[in-house]
Design an enzyme around this catalytic site. Structure first.
Site, short mmCIF file in Angstrom:
data_model
loop_
_atom_site.label_atom_id
_atom_site.label_comp_id
_atom_site.label_asym_id
_atom_site.label_seq_id
_atom_site.Cartn_x
_atom_site.Cartn_y
_atom_site.Cartn_z
N LYS A 27 0.84 -1.20 0.00
CA LYS A 27 0.00 0.00 0.00
C LYS A 27 0.88 1.25 0.00
CE LYS A 27 -0.38 -0.34 5.05
NZ LYS A 27 -1.23 -0.77 6.17
N TYR A 56 16.61 30.51 7.98
CA TYR A 56 15.44 31.25 8.45
C TYR A 56 15.49 31.42 9.97
CZ TYR A 56 12.97 30.89 3.98
OH TYR A 56 12.58 31.01 2.67
C1 LIG Z 1 -0.44 -1.73 6.85
C2 LIG Z 1 -1.05 -2.99 7.27
C3 LIG Z 1 -0.24 -4.13 7.40
C4 LIG Z 1 1.27 -4.09 7.31
O1 LIG Z 1 1.74 -3.56 8.53
P1 LIG Z 1 3.31 -3.38 8.85
O2 LIG Z 1 3.32 -2.93 10.26
O3 LIG Z 1 3.80 -2.34 7.91
O4 LIG Z 1 3.96 -4.70 8.63
C5 LIG Z 1 -0.86 -5.33 7.68
N1 LIG Z 1 -2.22 -5.39 7.84
C6 LIG Z 1 -3.01 -4.30 7.76
C7 LIG Z 1 -4.47 -4.43 7.98
C8 LIG Z 1 -2.45 -3.06 7.49
O5 LIG Z 1 -3.22 -1.98 7.42
#
Ligand SMILES: *Cc1c(COP(=O)(O)O)cnc(C)c1O
Length: 412
Positions: free
Chosen positions: A61, A281
């Site tokens: 994702k 700045y």
């Molecule tokens: C993002 C996510 C993961 C992966 O989590 P990590 O901590 O990055 O390994 C797994 N399951 C769900 C439902 C998520 O939203």
């Protein structure tokens, strides 16, 4: 060494060779982000071995945690990964184009009204987290004849997405009746990175009970950190994200994963300032000696957060210049960051050289500490202005060693 072609010598519309094109891109780049796909694959294999016999999926994702969802998904798929998780339908579309039709893609972020056909069109599966979503998905499947499957997400204490355990119990008769179209039952851990947090055991107990009633349906609980909580958390499929990209899934111990990203940015100018002069700045950083400052072409608009600035009272982040760590001087601005390079040999760096913001010992987790956040946010904030280079990614699925070659027939 590659020499960039003189742009005036390139007629309009001429296609450069990949090498010349890359040289031209690097010549104008303010920074270079290198993603090591082989390291991602090595991390995936390590997680897979840790979770065996569970299947190891890949969470890609948010554009593969900023690393490039298509490139990461393709590399993982080549290495044998068969199940992918994304947050949105758009992300699913990008991943679908990169992986074989046999790969399963789940969309975690909720099933929106009237979007069933969008799932069917690219053969991806919604993660259903509420009974209304389930009813709408069922109507779509009945009307269209689509049978691509869906996951059921059950909330076991995170109180984010997912139906309650009681709601999930209502689905059990349907599971027992067969032909239910549910291909996965899952939940998500809220505190998996803390080994001794009692919430882990509570969520495990709740999920184990309800998942056992979904007979024949593969179950999934563990994210990256959850894999390291032990075999009982691993169920049938594990869902690592951050650990694939080199973030430490066990922050209370050493990082078992390999680093994946390296980030370099260019020195635009080097200036000498007097003792007592201030930098940047607000003039928050004062030179305590005659000082050499390198101005580097990366700032908060590139995801190099302003929170890592330094001032006369506090040290900020460090960058590696010519092999040595040097401190940031003053406030990080939108496009530029000043670095104190006084301690370097005068000839060690010149205008145009690159400095290292991530890599050479500076980890994503270290930078996250300076930014006041977590490695996830560092990666997903990586700027769009950097030139991107991908290394490797062609590893194929590990198969049993081939039989030894026949000895050459003795020549007559
Ligand atoms: C993002 C996510 C993961 C992966 O989590 P990590 O901590 O990055 O390994 C797994 N399951 C769900 C439902 C998520 O939203």
């Amino acid at each position: 060494m590659n020499v960039a072609p003189d742009p005036k010598s390139i007629p309009q519309g001429t296609l450069l060779s990949p090498e010349a094109n890359q040289a031209a891109v690097l010549a104008t780049a303010t920074g270079v982000l290198t993603v090591d796909l082989d390291a991602i694959v090595a991390n995936w294999r390590k997680l897979e071995k840790t979770a065996v016999p569970a299947e190891c999926a890949g969470v890609v994702k948010a554009d593969g945690y900023g690393c490039g969802a298509e490139q990461v998904a393709r590399a993982l798929s080549n290495a044998g990964c068969k199940t992918f998780f994304v947050a949105t339908l758009d992300e699913a579309r990008a991943v679908r184009a990169a992986v074989p039709t046999t790969a399963a893609i789940y969309v975690l972020g909720g099933f929106f009204q009237n979007t069933g056909d969008a799932y069917a069109r690219i053969d991806c599966k919604p993660v259903i987290g509420d009974l209304n979503e389930l009813a709408e998905w069922d109507v779509f499947c009945r009307r269209s004849g689509w049978s691509g499957g869906a996951a059921i997400h059950i909330d076991t204490g995170m109180n984010r997405l997912g139906m309650t355990v009681t709601e999930a119990q209502g689905i059990i008769p349907r599971i027992n009746a067969g032909d239910h179209g549910i291909t996965l039952v899952m939940s998500h851990l809220a505190s998996a990175e803390l080994l001794n947090n009692p919430a882990n055991a509570r969520q495990l107990t709740a999920f184990r009970e309800i998942a056992s009633l979904f007979s024949g349906v593969p179950a999934s609980l563990a994210n990256s950190s959850g894999i390291f909580l032990g075999a009982q958390f691993q169920f049938d499929i594990v869902r690592p994200g951050c650990a694939l990209y080199g973030i430490n899934p066990t922050p209370e111990a050493d990082n078992p994963m390999q680093p994946v990203v390296e980030l370099k940015a260019r020195i635009v100018q080097i200036r000498n300032i007097e003792r007592g002069d201030t930098v940047g700045y607000g003039g928050t950083w004062t030179a305590r000696r005659p000082t050499r400052i390198a101005i580097v072409a990366a700032g908060y608009a590139d995801g190099y957060f302003r929170a890592a600035s330094s001032n006369d009272g506090t040290r900020g982040a460090e960058v590696v210049v010519a092999g040595r760590r040097c401190p940031i001087a003053g406030r990080i601005s939108m496009d530029l960051t000043a670095v104190d390079i006084t301690d370097l040999d005068k000839n060690a760096v010149r205008r145009g050289h690159m400095v290292t913001l991530i890599g050479e010992g500076i980890t994503v987790d270290e930078l996250a500490h300076h930014f006041g956040t977590i490695g996830y946010e560092v990666l997903t904030s990586l700027g769009k202005r950097y030139a991107r280079i991908y290394k490797g990614g062609n590893a194929t699925a590990e198969s049993p060693a081939p039989p030894p070659a026949e000895p050459p027939a003795a020549s007559a």
